[in-house]
Design a protein around this motif. Structure first.
Motif, PDB file in Angstrom:
ATOM      1  N   LYS A   5      -4.948  18.618   4.040  1.00 40.52           N
ATOM      2  CA  LYS A   5      -6.310  18.313   3.627  1.00 40.52           C
ATOM      3  C   LYS A   5      -6.647  16.883   4.033  1.00 40.52           C
ATOM      4  N   CYS A   6      -7.894  16.676   4.426  1.00 39.91           N
ATOM      5  CA  CYS A   6      -8.369  15.359   4.834  1.00 39.91           C
ATOM      6  C   CYS A   6      -9.151  14.732   3.673  1.00 39.91           C
ATOM      7  N   TYR A   7      -8.800  13.519   3.304  1.00 44.71           N
ATOM      8  CA  TYR A   7      -9.435  12.816   2.194  1.00 44.71           C
ATOM      9  C   TYR A   7     -10.016  11.487   2.692  1.00 44.71           C
ATOM     10  N   GLY A   8     -11.245  11.180   2.282  1.00 44.97           N
ATOM     11  CA  GLY A   8     -11.796   9.857   2.527  1.00 44.97           C
ATOM     12  C   GLY A   8     -11.176   8.868   1.554  1.00 44.97           C
ATOM     13  N   VAL A   9     -10.585   7.792   2.060  1.00 48.33           N
ATOM     14  CA  VAL A   9      -9.865   6.844   1.198  1.00 48.33           C
ATOM     15  C   VAL A   9     -10.434   5.435   1.325  1.00 48.33           C
ATOM     16  N   TRP A  10     -10.269   4.808   2.502  1.00 48.89           N
ATOM     17  CA  TRP A  10     -10.653   3.404   2.648  1.00 48.89           C
ATOM     18  C   TRP A  10     -12.070   3.296   3.206  1.00 48.89           C
ATOM     19  N   ASP A  11     -12.946   2.675   2.433  1.00 45.02           N
ATOM     20  CA  ASP A  11     -14.322   2.520   2.888  1.00 45.02           C
ATOM     21  C   ASP A  11     -14.407   1.430   3.961  1.00 45.02           C
ATOM     22  N   ALA A  12     -15.590   1.290   4.564  1.00 50.82           N
ATOM     23  CA  ALA A  12     -15.765   0.341   5.670  1.00 50.82           C
ATOM     24  C   ALA A  12     -15.477  -1.099   5.225  1.00 50.82           C
ATOM     25  N   GLY A  13     -15.843  -1.429   3.988  1.00 51.03           N
ATOM     26  CA  GLY A  13     -15.595  -2.780   3.496  1.00 51.03           C
ATOM     27  C   GLY A  13     -14.120  -3.137   3.499  1.00 51.03           C
ATOM     28  N   ILE A  14     -13.273  -2.207   3.094  1.00 46.87           N
ATOM     29  CA  ILE A  14     -11.831  -2.443   3.077  1.00 46.87           C
ATOM     30  C   ILE A  14     -11.281  -2.538   4.488  1.00 46.87           C
ATOM     31  N   ARG A  15     -11.743  -1.658   5.360  1.00 47.78           N
ATOM     32  CA  ARG A  15     -11.209  -1.653   6.724  1.00 47.78           C
ATOM     33  C   ARG A  15     -11.585  -2.928   7.473  1.00 47.78           C
ATOM     34  N   TRP A  16     -12.836  -3.361   7.337  1.00 47.22           N
ATOM     35  CA  TRP A  16     -13.240  -4.614   7.974  1.00 47.22           C
ATOM     36  C   TRP A  16     -12.452  -5.788   7.419  1.00 47.22           C
ATOM     37  N   PHE A  17     -12.290  -5.837   6.093  1.00 46.43           N
ATOM     38  CA  PHE A  17     -11.491  -6.922   5.496  1.00 46.43           C
ATOM     39  C   PHE A  17     -10.082  -6.935   6.069  1.00 46.43           C
ATOM     40  N   HIS A  18      -9.467  -5.764   6.130  1.00 47.24           N
ATOM     41  CA  HIS A  18      -8.068  -5.679   6.549  1.00 47.24           C
ATOM     42  C   HIS A  18      -7.873  -6.225   7.959  1.00 47.24           C
ATOM     43  N   TRP A  19      -8.705  -5.794   8.905  1.00 42.25           N
ATOM     44  CA  TRP A  19      -8.466  -6.190  10.288  1.00 42.25           C
ATOM     45  C   TRP A  19      -8.925  -7.614  10.573  1.00 42.25           C
ATOM     46  N   ILE A  20      -9.980  -8.081   9.915  1.00 38.38           N
ATOM     47  CA  ILE A  20     -10.336  -9.504  10.030  1.00 38.38           C
ATOM     48  C   ILE A  20      -9.215 -10.358   9.461  1.00 38.38           C
ATOM     49  N   ASN A  21      -8.638  -9.895   8.348  1.00 41.11           N
ATOM     50  CA  ASN A  21      -7.548 -10.633   7.724  1.00 41.11           C
ATOM     51  C   ASN A  21      -6.317 -10.680   8.634  1.00 41.11           C
TER      52      ASN A  21
END
Length: 250
Positions: A5-21
């Protein structure tokens, strides 16, 4: 065999934070190590000022991005919020023991968000990064007279008759000797904390990356790809999905 099953987990805000970080921490580490070894590398004062200026500007992006993450902990989706990240709370230690035992068994538990050990890792990194951000801002003020405290540092150390706003780094003729020595004494413990927190953070980051890879291999679920797509593909029922919580407690 359990259905995928496919679940939506990390929203765009988290993903942008993670890779900028990731980009900021990597760049800060590289530039910081060059600054730390500037003498051995033959870097002169003008080069040090340039490196420290670059380091400081990356640091501003890093600090603002970290502030964004703190705020997003109140506004993001349920996996981004502090109640899903902070270790502790009702049932946490029981979940930690159960997850640890299952991890070394043939049937590891799967989580959509951070698993109980992952929560400890994330909070440790956030605290260490916050320490780096605060001490880095202080050092930017004492080394380069940059915001947020550079104006006050310049007023403190400016020699009589020298306008604080005209101070330049590595220009001792512009500083009052006793005030400058007092400022350097104030700066020293901050610099020590900044340096050793960097070493600790580097170790934690390496352990974090290793843990993500091992967990991906043991549990699957697309932990790494989820930081790009926001989605995890999991077989069975994740522990932190509401129906599974009911099953575990029953």
């Amino acid at each position: 065999m359990s259905e995928l099953k496919c679940y939506g987990v990390w929203d765009a805000g988290i993903r942008w934070f993670h890779w900028i970080n990731v980009l900021c921490v990597t760049a800060l580490a590289v530039v910081g190590l060059v600054i730390l070894n500037a003498g051995d590398l033959g870097v002169h004062n003008a080069g040090k000022v340039m490196l420290k200026t670059v380091h400081a500007w990356i640091g501003y992006v890093f600090a603002l991005n970290l502030l964004w993450r703190i705020v997003w902990g109140f506004w993001g989706n349920r996996h981004a919020r502090w109640r899903s990240i902070l270790p502790g709370g009702r049932g946490y230690f029981q979940a930690l023991r159960r997850y640890t035992a299952a991890f070394f068994s043939s049937q590891p538990e799967q989580y959509l968000g951070h698993n109980p050990i992952g929560r400890l890792s994330v909070i440790a990194m956030l605290l260490l990064m916050a320490t780096q951000a605060v001490t880095g801002l202080v050092l930017a003020g004492t080394d380069l007279f940059q915001p947020p405290i550079g104006h006050w540092i310049a007023q403190w150390v400016a020699a009589p008759g020298v306008a604080p706003d005209s101070l330049a780094p590595y220009a001792p003729e512009m500083y009052g000797a006793s005030a400058y020595e007092a400022m350097r004494a104030y700066r020293k413990p901050v610099a020590v904390v900044h340096l050793y927190t960097f070493y600790i953070l580097a170790v934690i980051v390496i352990l974090h990356v290793a843990a993500v890879i091992v967990t991906e291999l043991r549990e699957g679920g697309g932990i790494i790809s989820a930081m790009f797509t926001g989605r995890k593909v999991i077989s069975g029922c994740p522990v932190d999905e509401e129906p599974c919580k009911s099953d575990i407690s029953s």
